[in-house]
Design a protein around this motif. Structure first.
Motif, PDB file in Angstrom:
ATOM      1  N   GLN A   1      11.580  -6.223 -12.048  1.00  0.00           N
ATOM      2  CA  GLN A   1      10.244  -5.862 -11.522  1.00  0.00           C
ATOM      3  C   GLN A   1       9.573  -6.966 -11.664  1.00  0.00           C
ATOM      4  OE1 GLN A   1       8.248  -3.288 -14.159  1.00  0.00           O
ATOM      5  NE2 GLN A   1       6.499  -2.978 -12.862  1.00  0.00           N
ATOM      6  N   GLU A   2       9.771  -7.971 -12.780  1.00  0.00           N
ATOM      7  CA  GLU A   2       9.130  -9.393 -12.862  1.00  0.00           C
ATOM      8  C   GLU A   2       9.224 -10.180 -11.393  1.00  0.00           C
ATOM      9  OE1 GLU A   2       8.360 -12.231 -16.314  1.00  0.00           O
ATOM     10  OE2 GLU A   2      10.129 -12.867 -15.157  1.00  0.00           O
ATOM     11  N   GLN A   3      10.564 -10.259 -11.153  1.00  0.00           N
ATOM     12  CA  GLN A   3      10.973 -11.035  -9.896  1.00  0.00           C
ATOM     13  C   GLN A   3      10.413 -10.680  -8.730  1.00  0.00           C
ATOM     14  OE1 GLN A   3      12.563 -13.945  -9.876  1.00  0.00           O
ATOM     15  NE2 GLN A   3      12.239 -13.920 -11.933  1.00  0.00           N
ATOM     16  N   ALA A   4      10.234  -8.913  -8.616  1.00  0.00           N
ATOM     17  CA  ALA A   4       9.748  -8.410  -7.270  1.00  0.00           C
ATOM     18  C   ALA A   4       8.269  -8.664  -7.253  1.00  0.00           C
ATOM     19  CB  ALA A   4      10.052  -7.090  -7.556  1.00  0.00           C
ATOM     20  N   LEU A   5       7.522  -8.768  -8.297  1.00  0.00           N
ATOM     21  CA  LEU A   5       6.095  -9.005  -8.416  1.00  0.00           C
ATOM     22  C   LEU A   5       5.721 -10.377  -7.940  1.00  0.00           C
ATOM     23  CD1 LEU A   5       5.085  -7.124 -11.463  1.00  0.00           C
ATOM     24  CD2 LEU A   5       4.613  -6.631  -8.998  1.00  0.00           C
ATOM     25  N   LEU A   6       6.656 -11.436  -8.364  1.00  0.00           N
ATOM     26  CA  LEU A   6       6.472 -12.793  -8.150  1.00  0.00           C
ATOM     27  C   LEU A   6       6.781 -13.124  -6.668  1.00  0.00           C
ATOM     28  CD1 LEU A   6       8.318 -14.622 -11.274  1.00  0.00           C
ATOM     29  CD2 LEU A   6       5.941 -14.474 -10.374  1.00  0.00           C
ATOM     30  N   ARG A   7       7.709 -12.220  -5.795  1.00  0.00           N
ATOM     31  CA  ARG A   7       8.141 -12.260  -4.509  1.00  0.00           C
ATOM     32  C   ARG A   7       6.901 -11.948  -3.889  1.00  0.00           C
ATOM     33  NH1 ARG A   7      14.364 -10.694  -3.854  1.00  0.00           N
ATOM     34  NH2 ARG A   7      15.147 -12.178  -5.101  1.00  0.00           N
ATOM     35  N   LEU A   8       6.167 -10.724  -4.124  1.00  0.00           N
ATOM     36  CA  LEU A   8       5.040 -10.364  -3.515  1.00  0.00           C
ATOM     37  C   LEU A   8       3.874 -11.337  -3.766  1.00  0.00           C
ATOM     38  CD1 LEU A   8       5.226  -6.427  -4.657  1.00  0.00           C
ATOM     39  CD2 LEU A   8       5.514  -7.493  -2.291  1.00  0.00           C
ATOM     40  N   ALA A   9       3.712 -11.827  -4.921  1.00  0.00           N
ATOM     41  CA  ALA A   9       2.618 -12.758  -4.989  1.00  0.00           C
ATOM     42  C   ALA A   9       3.028 -13.949  -4.132  1.00  0.00           C
ATOM     43  CB  ALA A   9       2.454 -13.240  -6.452  1.00  0.00           C
ATOM     44  N   TRP A  10       4.178 -14.651  -3.926  1.00  0.00           N
ATOM     45  CA  TRP A  10       4.562 -15.709  -3.216  1.00  0.00           C
ATOM     46  C   TRP A  10       4.108 -15.342  -1.995  1.00  0.00           C
ATOM     47  CZ3 TRP A  10       5.261 -20.631  -4.017  1.00  0.00           C
ATOM     48  CH2 TRP A  10       5.693 -21.356  -3.045  1.00  0.00           C
ATOM     49  N   ARG A  11       4.253 -14.369  -1.237  1.00  0.00           N
ATOM     50  CA  ARG A  11       3.719 -14.019   0.209  1.00  0.00           C
ATOM     51  C   ARG A  11       2.546 -13.365   0.284  1.00  0.00           C
ATOM     52  NH1 ARG A  11       9.068 -13.270  -0.689  1.00  0.00           N
ATOM     53  NH2 ARG A  11      10.464 -13.638   0.800  1.00  0.00           N
ATOM     54  N   GLY A  12       1.501 -13.257  -0.902  1.00  0.00           N
ATOM     55  CA  GLY A  12       0.175 -12.958  -0.732  1.00  0.00           C
ATOM     56  C   GLY A  12      -0.320 -11.645  -0.773  1.00  0.00           C
ATOM     57  N   VAL A  13       0.711 -10.778  -1.220  1.00  0.00           N
ATOM     58  CA  VAL A  13       0.570  -9.331  -1.174  1.00  0.00           C
ATOM     59  C   VAL A  13       0.089  -8.878  -2.646  1.00  0.00           C
ATOM     60  CG1 VAL A  13       1.636  -7.081  -0.959  1.00  0.00           C
ATOM     61  CG2 VAL A  13       2.346  -9.040   0.455  1.00  0.00           C
ATOM     62  N   ALA A  14      -0.750  -8.314  -2.746  1.00  0.00           N
ATOM     63  CA  ALA A  14      -1.329  -7.867  -4.021  1.00  0.00           C
ATOM     64  C   ALA A  14      -0.296  -6.849  -4.847  1.00  0.00           C
ATOM     65  CB  ALA A  14      -2.584  -7.191  -4.097  1.00  0.00           C
ATOM     66  N   PRO A  15       0.359  -7.014  -6.049  1.00  0.00           N
ATOM     67  CA  PRO A  15       1.301  -6.420  -6.444  1.00  0.00           C
ATOM     68  C   PRO A  15       0.785  -4.802  -6.711  1.00  0.00           C
ATOM     69  CG  PRO A  15       1.488  -8.344  -7.722  1.00  0.00           C
ATOM     70  CD  PRO A  15       0.198  -8.205  -6.567  1.00  0.00           C
ATOM     71  N   GLY A  16      -0.656  -4.754  -7.039  1.00  0.00           N
ATOM     72  CA  GLY A  16      -1.247  -3.246  -7.083  1.00  0.00           C
ATOM     73  C   GLY A  16      -1.061  -2.405  -5.947  1.00  0.00           C
ATOM     74  N   LEU A  17      -0.832  -2.965  -4.924  1.00  0.00           N
ATOM     75  CA  LEU A  17      -0.269  -1.840  -3.862  1.00  0.00           C
ATOM     76  C   LEU A  17       0.791  -1.216  -3.670  1.00  0.00           C
ATOM     77  CD1 LEU A  17      -1.339  -4.268  -0.961  1.00  0.00           C
ATOM     78  CD2 LEU A  17      -2.694  -2.662  -1.707  1.00  0.00           C
ATOM     79  N   LEU A  18       1.626  -1.447  -4.839  1.00  0.00           N
ATOM     80  CA  LEU A  18       2.796  -0.674  -5.048  1.00  0.00           C
ATOM     81  C   LEU A  18       2.674   0.426  -5.858  1.00  0.00           C
ATOM     82  CD1 LEU A  18       5.476  -3.706  -5.612  1.00  0.00           C
ATOM     83  CD2 LEU A  18       4.914  -2.419  -3.473  1.00  0.00           C
ATOM     84  N   GLU A  19       1.447   0.458  -6.445  1.00  0.00           N
ATOM     85  CA  GLU A  19       1.253   1.625  -7.216  1.00  0.00           C
ATOM     86  C   GLU A  19       0.302   2.538  -6.513  1.00  0.00           C
ATOM     87  OE1 GLU A  19      -0.115   0.354 -11.225  1.00  0.00           O
ATOM     88  OE2 GLU A  19       1.786  -0.785 -11.696  1.00  0.00           O
ATOM     89  N   ALA A  20       0.606   3.484  -5.949  1.00  0.00           N
ATOM     90  CA  ALA A  20      -0.399   4.393  -5.438  1.00  0.00           C
ATOM     91  C   ALA A  20      -0.881   5.372  -6.261  1.00  0.00           C
ATOM     92  CB  ALA A  20       0.459   5.289  -4.245  1.00  0.00           C
ATOM     93  N   VAL A  21      -0.254   5.717  -7.469  1.00  0.00           N
ATOM     94  CA  VAL A  21      -0.993   6.509  -8.558  1.00  0.00           C
ATOM     95  C   VAL A  21      -0.458   6.036  -9.739  1.00  0.00           C
ATOM     96  CG1 VAL A  21      -0.437   9.026  -9.533  1.00  0.00           C
ATOM     97  CG2 VAL A  21      -0.357   8.683  -7.121  1.00  0.00           C
ATOM     98  N   ARG A  22      -1.423   6.153 -10.702  1.00  0.00           N
ATOM     99  CA  ARG A  22      -1.142   5.570 -12.122  1.00  0.00           C
ATOM    100  C   ARG A  22      -0.844   6.681 -12.920  1.00  0.00           C
ATOM    101  NH1 ARG A  22      -5.789   2.054 -14.160  1.00  0.00           N
ATOM    102  NH2 ARG A  22      -4.477   1.884 -16.172  1.00  0.00           N
ATOM    103  N   VAL A  23       0.073   6.737 -13.629  1.00  0.00           N
ATOM    104  CA  VAL A  23       0.618   7.911 -14.574  1.00  0.00           C
ATOM    105  C   VAL A  23       0.455   7.548 -15.884  1.00  0.00           C
ATOM    106  CG1 VAL A  23       2.624   9.406 -15.082  1.00  0.00           C
ATOM    107  CG2 VAL A  23       2.244   8.491 -12.737  1.00  0.00           C
ATOM    108  N   GLU A  24      -0.217   8.112 -16.638  1.00  0.00           N
ATOM    109  CA  GLU A  24      -0.291   8.066 -18.213  1.00  0.00           C
ATOM    110  C   GLU A  24       0.118   9.460 -18.883  1.00  0.00           C
ATOM    111  OE1 GLU A  24      -4.398   7.247 -18.952  1.00  0.00           O
ATOM    112  OE2 GLU A  24      -4.356   5.181 -17.919  1.00  0.00           O
ATOM    113  N   GLU A  25       0.686   9.086 -19.994  1.00  0.00           N
ATOM    114  CA  GLU A  25       1.359  10.253 -20.787  1.00  0.00           C
ATOM    115  C   GLU A  25       0.322  10.600 -21.879  1.00  0.00           C
ATOM    116  OE1 GLU A  25       5.503  11.471 -23.582  1.00  0.00           O
ATOM    117  OE2 GLU A  25       5.065   9.468 -22.356  1.00  0.00           O
ATOM    118  N   ARG A  26       0.174  11.901 -22.239  1.00  0.00           N
ATOM    119  CA  ARG A  26      -0.466  12.326 -23.334  1.00  0.00           C
ATOM    120  C   ARG A  26      -0.048  13.193 -23.974  1.00  0.00           C
ATOM    121  NH1 ARG A  26      -5.403  15.920 -23.712  1.00  0.00           N
ATOM    122  NH2 ARG A  26      -5.235  16.237 -21.267  1.00  0.00           N
ATOM    123  N   ASP A  27       0.265  13.247 -25.458  1.00  0.00           N
ATOM    124  CA  ASP A  27       1.054  14.280 -26.214  1.00  0.00           C
ATOM    125  C   ASP A  27       0.038  15.199 -27.005  1.00  0.00           C
ATOM    126  OD1 ASP A  27       2.693  15.496 -27.756  1.00  0.00           O
ATOM    127  OD2 ASP A  27       3.700  13.839 -28.535  1.00  0.00           O
TER     128      ASP A  27
END
Length: 269
Positions: free
Chosen positions: A145-171
């Motif tokens: 995942q770190e390498q994928a984010l670095l490749r996106l950042a190198w090409r000027g793509v915001a890594p946050g675009l890969l997260e269409a939905v944020r999932v949080e767990e609640r017990d």
């Protein structure tokens, strides 16, 4: 009839408590089996946690992957070179950790934007190594995942675009409920202890009477057959209840000796 049943009940109860074989079965089944199984599970989980806390990774071909070595060092892992015969040692259970195999040209392929293959080698016949596969795979996914984010950042793509939905767990379970997750194993051990211990007491009231030569004189007494059966059944039921009580109470000191902190947090009896 009730007086006769009570007399037989007291007689059978005294005989059961005097019989060393029955007492040994009661002690082993009710006091020792449950806590012993709990301690064995605790020892196994404690060993897994101890290996996890060691934060050590075995890598074959480490010189081919300085980027991976840097990532593991930043995650506070100690990287060690795997022995040359790691496959044979894994098969023979001489090696207790899975091995990451780095192919030749890994670093060059990574810089070129390709997807080199990392192998995680273990053996299903080696339980110690097999238990370490899951944490190691999660660690390598973090590197991926770190390498994928670095490749996106190198090409000027915001890594946050890969997260269409944020999932949080609640017990919703509270601390007390989470602490009793493993307490569901107690009824199983109590039931097994009752069956094993009461079986010996039941055999003693029939076959044991015949071996001691006291069955014929007992049948010649003026006690009715119904009272005889009720007295013997009541004695066996009392022994079973005694075993159930001792079995439940034996888990109280057993939980104090748990070696695993995670297991201790999940078992409160």
């Amino acid at each position: 009839m009730m007086r006769g049943a009570w007399t037989v009940y007291l007689k059978e109860l005294v005989d059961a408590l005097r019989d060393r074989r029955t007492l040994l079965a009661v002690l082993l089944s009710s006091v020792a089996v449950g806590p012993l199984a709990l301690m064995l599970v605790s020892s196994l989980v404690g060993g897994i946690e101890k290996r996890a806390e060691a934060r050590s990774v075995l890598v074959h071909g480490l010189a081919e992957a300085p980027t991976l070595a840097n990532f593991l060092a930043r995650q506070t892992y100690t990287v060690r070179e795997a022995p040359a015969d790691y496959e044979e040692q894994l098969r023979r259970r001489r090696l207790g950790e899975p091995v990451v195999v780095v192919p030749a040209g890994f670093e060059a392929a990574l810089r070129a934007g390709e997807a080199p293959v990392l192998e995680v080698v273990s053996a299903a016949s080696n339980p110690r190594a097999a238990t370490g596969v899951g944490p190691l795979l999660r660690l390598l996914r973090g590197f991926n995942q770190e390498q994928a984010l670095l490749r996106l950042a190198w090409r000027g793509v915001a890594p946050g675009l890969l997260e269409a939905v944020r999932v949080e767990e609640r017990d919703l379970a509270d601390a007390a409920t989470r602490a009793t997750q493993l307490a569901t194993m107690v009824p199983f051990f109590v039931l097994m202890a009752m069956l094993y211990g009461a079986l010996n007491a039941a055999l003693d009231t029939t076959a044991g009477e015949r071996e001691r030569g006291s069955l014929e004189p007992l049948l010649m007494t003026p006690v009715s057959r119904v009272a005889l059966v009720l007295g013997k059944w009541g004695a066996v039921a009392s022994v079973a209840m005694l075993i159930a009580t001792l079995s439940c109470l034996s888990f109280v000191p057993g939980q104090w000796l748990l070696r695993s902190e995670a297991l201790a947090a999940m078992f409160r009896f």
